[in-house]
Structures are given as C-alpha cells and as structure tokens.
Scaffold this motif. Structure first.
Motif, PDB file in Angstrom:
ATOM      1  N   ILE A 198      38.614  73.167  39.783  1.00  0.00           N
ATOM      2  CA  ILE A 198      37.703  73.854  40.707  1.00  0.00           C
ATOM      3  C   ILE A 198      38.506  74.721  41.672  1.00  0.00           C
ATOM      4  O   ILE A 198      39.515  74.281  42.241  1.00  0.00           O
ATOM      5  CB  ILE A 198      36.873  72.817  41.495  1.00  0.00           C
ATOM      6  N   GLN A 199      38.041  75.956  41.832  1.00  0.00           N
ATOM      7  CA  GLN A 199      38.678  76.866  42.787  1.00  0.00           C
ATOM      8  C   GLN A 199      37.609  77.683  43.493  1.00  0.00           C
ATOM      9  O   GLN A 199      36.687  78.199  42.863  1.00  0.00           O
ATOM     10  CB  GLN A 199      39.656  77.794  42.064  1.00  0.00           C
ATOM     11  N   ASN A 200      37.719  77.747  44.822  1.00  0.00           N
ATOM     12  CA  ASN A 200      36.768  78.514  45.640  1.00  0.00           C
ATOM     13  C   ASN A 200      35.322  78.097  45.401  1.00  0.00           C
ATOM     14  O   ASN A 200      34.404  78.921  45.427  1.00  0.00           O
ATOM     15  CB  ASN A 200      36.928  80.017  45.386  1.00  0.00           C
ATOM     16  N   GLY A 201      35.120  76.813  45.157  1.00  0.00           N
ATOM     17  CA  GLY A 201      33.771  76.280  45.007  1.00  0.00           C
ATOM     18  C   GLY A 201      33.175  76.407  43.626  1.00  0.00           C
ATOM     19  O   GLY A 201      32.058  75.933  43.392  1.00  0.00           O
ATOM     20  N   PHE A 202      33.905  77.015  42.684  1.00  0.00           N
ATOM     21  CA  PHE A 202      33.392  77.219  41.335  1.00  0.00           C
ATOM     22  C   PHE A 202      34.273  76.510  40.300  1.00  0.00           C
ATOM     23  O   PHE A 202      35.465  76.289  40.531  1.00  0.00           O
ATOM     24  CB  PHE A 202      33.315  78.715  41.001  1.00  0.00           C
ATOM     25  N   ILE A 203      33.667  76.171  39.184  1.00  0.00           N
ATOM     26  CA  ILE A 203      34.410  75.545  38.087  1.00  0.00           C
ATOM     27  C   ILE A 203      35.174  76.637  37.346  1.00  0.00           C
ATOM     28  O   ILE A 203      34.573  77.571  36.818  1.00  0.00           O
ATOM     29  CB  ILE A 203      33.454  74.798  37.134  1.00  0.00           C
ATOM     30  N   GLU A 204      36.488  76.499  37.324  1.00  0.00           N
ATOM     31  CA  GLU A 204      37.327  77.531  36.727  1.00  0.00           C
ATOM     32  C   GLU A 204      37.789  77.167  35.320  1.00  0.00           C
ATOM     33  O   GLU A 204      38.011  78.039  34.480  1.00  0.00           O
ATOM     34  CB  GLU A 204      38.538  77.786  37.618  1.00  0.00           C
ATOM     35  N   LYS A 205      37.959  75.876  35.056  1.00  0.00           N
ATOM     36  CA  LYS A 205      38.452  75.457  33.752  1.00  0.00           C
ATOM     37  C   LYS A 205      37.993  74.039  33.466  1.00  0.00           C
ATOM     38  O   LYS A 205      37.887  73.221  34.379  1.00  0.00           O
ATOM     39  CB  LYS A 205      39.985  75.542  33.702  1.00  0.00           C
ATOM     40  N   ILE A 206      37.721  73.753  32.195  1.00  0.00           N
ATOM     41  CA  ILE A 206      37.409  72.395  31.737  1.00  0.00           C
ATOM     42  C   ILE A 206      38.253  72.132  30.500  1.00  0.00           C
ATOM     43  O   ILE A 206      38.261  72.940  29.564  1.00  0.00           O
ATOM     44  CB  ILE A 206      35.908  72.231  31.391  1.00  0.00           C
ATOM     45  N   SER A 207      38.971  71.024  30.505  1.00  0.00           N
ATOM     46  CA  SER A 207      39.826  70.725  29.360  1.00  0.00           C
ATOM     47  C   SER A 207      40.001  69.220  29.212  1.00  0.00           C
ATOM     48  O   SER A 207      39.546  68.439  30.053  1.00  0.00           O
ATOM     49  CB  SER A 207      41.193  71.401  29.519  1.00  0.00           C
ATOM     50  N   LYS A 208      40.647  68.828  28.144  1.00  0.00           N
ATOM     51  CA  LYS A 208      40.995  67.423  27.933  1.00  0.00           C
ATOM     52  C   LYS A 208      42.039  67.023  28.968  1.00  0.00           C
ATOM     53  O   LYS A 208      42.979  67.778  29.242  1.00  0.00           O
ATOM     54  CB  LYS A 208      41.561  67.231  26.519  1.00  0.00           C
TER      55      LYS A 208
ATOM     56  N   GLN B  55      41.561  74.049  44.128  1.00  0.00           N
ATOM     57  CA  GLN B  55      40.941  73.384  45.270  1.00  0.00           C
ATOM     58  C   GLN B  55      40.761  71.897  45.000  1.00  0.00           C
ATOM     59  O   GLN B  55      40.996  71.055  45.866  1.00  0.00           O
ATOM     60  CB  GLN B  55      39.589  74.051  45.545  1.00  0.00           C
ATOM     61  N   LEU B  56      40.338  71.572  43.798  1.00  0.00           N
ATOM     62  CA  LEU B  56      40.135  70.182  43.391  1.00  0.00           C
ATOM     63  C   LEU B  56      40.210  70.109  41.873  1.00  0.00           C
ATOM     64  O   LEU B  56      39.734  71.013  41.184  1.00  0.00           O
ATOM     65  CB  LEU B  56      38.755  69.680  43.863  1.00  0.00           C
ATOM     66  N   VAL B  57      40.811  69.030  41.381  1.00  0.00           N
ATOM     67  CA  VAL B  57      40.826  68.767  39.944  1.00  0.00           C
ATOM     68  C   VAL B  57      40.313  67.345  39.729  1.00  0.00           C
ATOM     69  O   VAL B  57      40.862  66.392  40.278  1.00  0.00           O
ATOM     70  CB  VAL B  57      42.243  68.903  39.341  1.00  0.00           C
ATOM     71  N   ILE B  58      39.255  67.222  38.984  1.00  0.00           N
ATOM     72  CA  ILE B  58      38.716  65.905  38.644  1.00  0.00           C
ATOM     73  C   ILE B  58      39.239  65.553  37.255  1.00  0.00           C
ATOM     74  O   ILE B  58      39.038  66.305  36.298  1.00  0.00           O
ATOM     75  CB  ILE B  58      37.174  65.909  38.654  1.00  0.00           C
ATOM     76  N   VAL B  59      39.941  64.428  37.152  1.00  0.00           N
ATOM     77  CA  VAL B  59      40.563  64.044  35.882  1.00  0.00           C
ATOM     78  C   VAL B  59      39.942  62.754  35.355  1.00  0.00           C
ATOM     79  O   VAL B  59      39.324  61.991  36.093  1.00  0.00           O
ATOM     80  CB  VAL B  59      42.088  63.874  36.044  1.00  0.00           C
TER      81      VAL B  59
END
Length: 454
Positions: A53-63, A29-33
C-alpha cells in the motif's frame, strides 16, 4: 587514479545498496503479509498474500516472500482473513446527531465528523452514503468530502426530493420539473454526486430527475412506495436503485386496493398501527403471491439493486444477534406480546423469504442502515442476510463490492485490487468459518492506516 576510481565505484555501489534498502523499508506506506485474501470477484480465498500500500491505495499484490516479512512497515496477518471494508449506502445524519440538532457552526464540523466515524469504523464500515438530510447540513457535509484516514469516506446527497411539501427536514420540495433540474444542478455544482427521490414524487418529476442525474453523471436512489408512482413505472423511467424490500409488498397491497380486494382484515394505516400493519401486509400477501413474483421479474429485467434493511424489522421484535448490544429506539419499542408478537415474527419471515427470492433471481442486494447505531446495524444486516440462506462469502460481497457498485463507486471500493483504496478488514476470527465471527475483534485499515479508535 585507480585508487580514486575504486573509491568512486565503491561509493556508487554503497549508494545503490542504501537506495535499495530505503526502497525496501520506507517506500511502502504499509505492507500486509501472510494474509488470506478474500476476493469478492471470485468469492475465493487467496492464501499467503502480500498487499503493498502506498498513498492510501493498493499498489501491488503478490505471494508473500521472506523479504516481504522483513520490511519495516510489514504487518503480519498470520493467515487471518483479509476482506474489503463494508459500505453503508443508506445513512441519515439525524440518527447520529438527533432529529432536532442543526449543525451550522464550522467549529463543530470536525467534532461531528469524529462522532460519525466512531459509529462506523470500529465495525469495519469505512464508506457512507447519505440517503437525504437537512440541506442546512450541506456546508458541513462538503467539509467532509475531502477524505482523510481518520474519518469515514462520506458522500452527501442533499435532501430527498419530493413533489408534496411535507415540511420534513430530510425532504426537499420541488414544485415541478424545472425545480427538479435546478435543484440537481445546484447539488452538482456543490460537488455532490448523489441524489435521492422519495416516495412522494410525481412521474414527470422522477423522469426529469433520472435524466438530469444521468447527464451530470450522478448516482440516484429512490424510495418508492405510494400511489404517486409505482415501482414498475419507476423501472420504466430508468430508476435502478431502490430502497427497502418492504416496498414490494406495499406496491402489491396498493394494487389490491385499486382492484377492490377485501383488505378489512389488515390493521388501519394510521400513526398508531402502521408499523404492525406492515408485518401483517407481509403475512397477507405471502412470499409467493403472483403479483409479487411478477414484480420481481420486472426488477430482474431492469437490473436493479435493492437495499433490504432487514434489521429495521428484526430488531424491534428481538430477532437479531445484536439485540443485547444495541438499544431499541423509543419509537421502535413496540411492546408487543403474545399473538401480536408471533404475527409480527411470521411477517418478518415472509419478508426474508422475499429477500431470498431477490437474491436467487440475481437482483443486486446492498447494505444500508437507515437507523441508529449504523455501524453495528450493518453487521446485523449481514448476519440476517446469512440467516435467511445467503452464504457468508456472498454476504461479504453484498456489503462491499455490491454496495460499491450500487453507489457507482466500485472503481475505488469493494474489492482488494491494485489501484483501489486500501480500505480493509483483518479479522481475528474468520466469519467464513462461523458467521458470528463477523462480530469478532478486527483490525480496520483505512487509506492504508491502521485505524485507532482511541
């Protein structure tokens, strides 16, 4: 045959490539880089982070990688500070709509929700908990409980439970313990997960309220400040969330009255003088009073949280950074000058010294407005907490993770972690470098959607 087999293989490869590209471009849905992520658990900055972010939730955090930057739904933070959004644990709808407004027509529910939201989200506040209100507003509040990216996440409480029939619109009278159980069960069946007990509640009613709330897995807050029950007794009964730091002083002054201490130097506790009297009570007791320090130890022992509401005392006497931007309500126009104003400012300093002692002793502080212009009030409250000596990284935690824990909702809010709701603030200017940057322009992301004020 080989010719056809080759075409099939090429088609399969092409479909695979296209599916991978779709996954890269459209899945999230959105990726903040390139974000400088503020971790409210460690109070550290984690640089060059990508948040998926997918479906309003944080799905992954990475470098952040070069691939992340090219994604279609990527938002480049350019190393700006990314923090979890803020929470108001103490809202009253009358400060949004007025004391005399009763909203019962379903056609008005969405309009009212928008008005509520516009008081909050532009300032980075995305979660709001009621601290008691008109029961006739419950149908409207129920309609707000289905969360939507365009609106704040709102958690109703019902009315504040009282054992004396005050006829005040934010109070719900309960005649006895049976009434208490019945009312809390009623709220629970309506989907309400929070209750509030007000100062005018008896010991037996409070005991049953706490027990019933626990049995139904409901969150409970209390405003305790008069002779019907003490803060110490409330702690013994199991209340762990208290509203207003000023109540500690009122608890001590009540003890002094019971001990027949001479209180003649204090202004009378009447309709005309009660506001000024509170500042003078702070002055009279001081931040190092033994009874006050003993009370702090009780709060520490019982792992309580407290909503300081410093803004309520700083704003009327001109001590906030937002005084020029916020209207002083008519009931808060003290028009004090000279010695009286100076005495009030001295009293406020004593109040802030107490709040700092609470912080030093590990008592959980959270953020609540309890007044008009609540979103701005939360920012003001945060700056006031910082001004009394609490580092800004701790203040950000108070307004997010601490507040989420106090309302028992840290599973979804309060930190930037996998599995939590994507309620985020991207600051144009970093408040950790200069606290006043808390008021800078900010991009607010609610449920993975960049919120648009227009």
């Amino acid at each position: 045959m080989k010719k056809y087999l080759g075409r099939i293989i090429i088609a399969i490869i092409l479909l695979y490539v296209l599916s991978c590209d779709r996954y890269r471009s459209d899945y999230y849905q959105l990726v903040i880089v390139n974000a400088s992520l503020f971790n409210t658990n460690t109070l550290q900055i984690e640089k060059n982070k990508s948040i998926f972010i997918q479906n309003g939730f944080i799905e992954k955090i990475s470098k952040t990688t070069s691939t992340d930057i090219t994604l279609k739904n990527a938002l480049d933070a350019h190393q700006r500070l990314l923090a979890p959004s803020f929470i108001d644990v103490h809202n009253h709808l009358n400060f949004i709509f007025g004391d005399t407004i009763e909203i019962t027509n379903p056609r008005d529910f969405q309009i009212s929700r928008r008005l509520l939201t516009e008081q909050y989200i532009p300032y980075g506040v995305t979660v709001v908990r009621s601290a008691g209100g008109r029961e006739l507003h419950i149908p409207m509040e129920q309609s707000w409980m289905e969360h939507h990216p365009d609106y704040v996440d709102y958690y109703p409480t019902g009315g504040a439970l009282v054992s004396l029939d005050t006829n005040f619109y934010n109070h719900t009278y309960v005649n006895d313990s049976i009434d208490v159980v019945s009312k809390i069960i009623e709220y629970s069946k309506l989907g309400i997960g929070h209750i509030k007990v007000y100062s005018l509640i008896g010991e037996s009613e409070l005991k049953v309220a706490i027990q019933t709330a626990r049995e139904l897995d409901m969150n409970i807050f209390g405003h305790i400040e008069n002779s019907m029950i003490s803060i110490e007794t409330a702690c013994e009964l199991g209340l762990t969330n208290f509203e207003h730091a000023k109540t500690l002083f009122l608890e001590v002054i009540r003890k002094y009255a019971l001990d027949s201490k001479n209180l003649s130097s204090l202004p009378p506790d009447d309709e005309e003088n009660w506001r000024y009297r509170e500042y003078e009570v702070f002055n009279f007791i001081g931040a190092n009073d033994p009874s006050l320090l003993s009370l702090i130890e009780i709060l520490k022992k019982n792992n309580v949280s407290i909503t300081p509401t410093l803004h309520l005392y700083a704003h009327p006497i001109g001590l906030t950074n937002l005084n020029s931007q916020m209207t002083i309500p008519k009931e808060d126009e003290m028009n004090w000058s000279g010695e009286k104003l100076n005495r009030a400012k001295m009293g406020y300093k004593v109040l802030t010294a107490l709040v700092y002692k609470l912080y030093e002793n590990g008592i959980i502080l959270n953020t609540g407005s309890d007044t008009y212009e609540p979103g701005q009030t939360i920012l003001s409250e945060m700056l006031l907490l910082n001004e009394l000596g609490i580092p800004m990284n701790e203040v950000l935690k108070i307004a997010s993770l601490n507040s989420a824990k106090s309302i028992n909702m840290n599973k979804n809010y309060g930190s930037i972690e996998i599995g939590k709701k994507a309620h985020l603030i991207l600051f144009d200017e970093n408040p950790l470098i200069n606290p006043i940057n808390l008021l800078s322009n900010k991009t607010v992301i609610k449920d993975g959607v960049v919120w648009n004020y227009n």
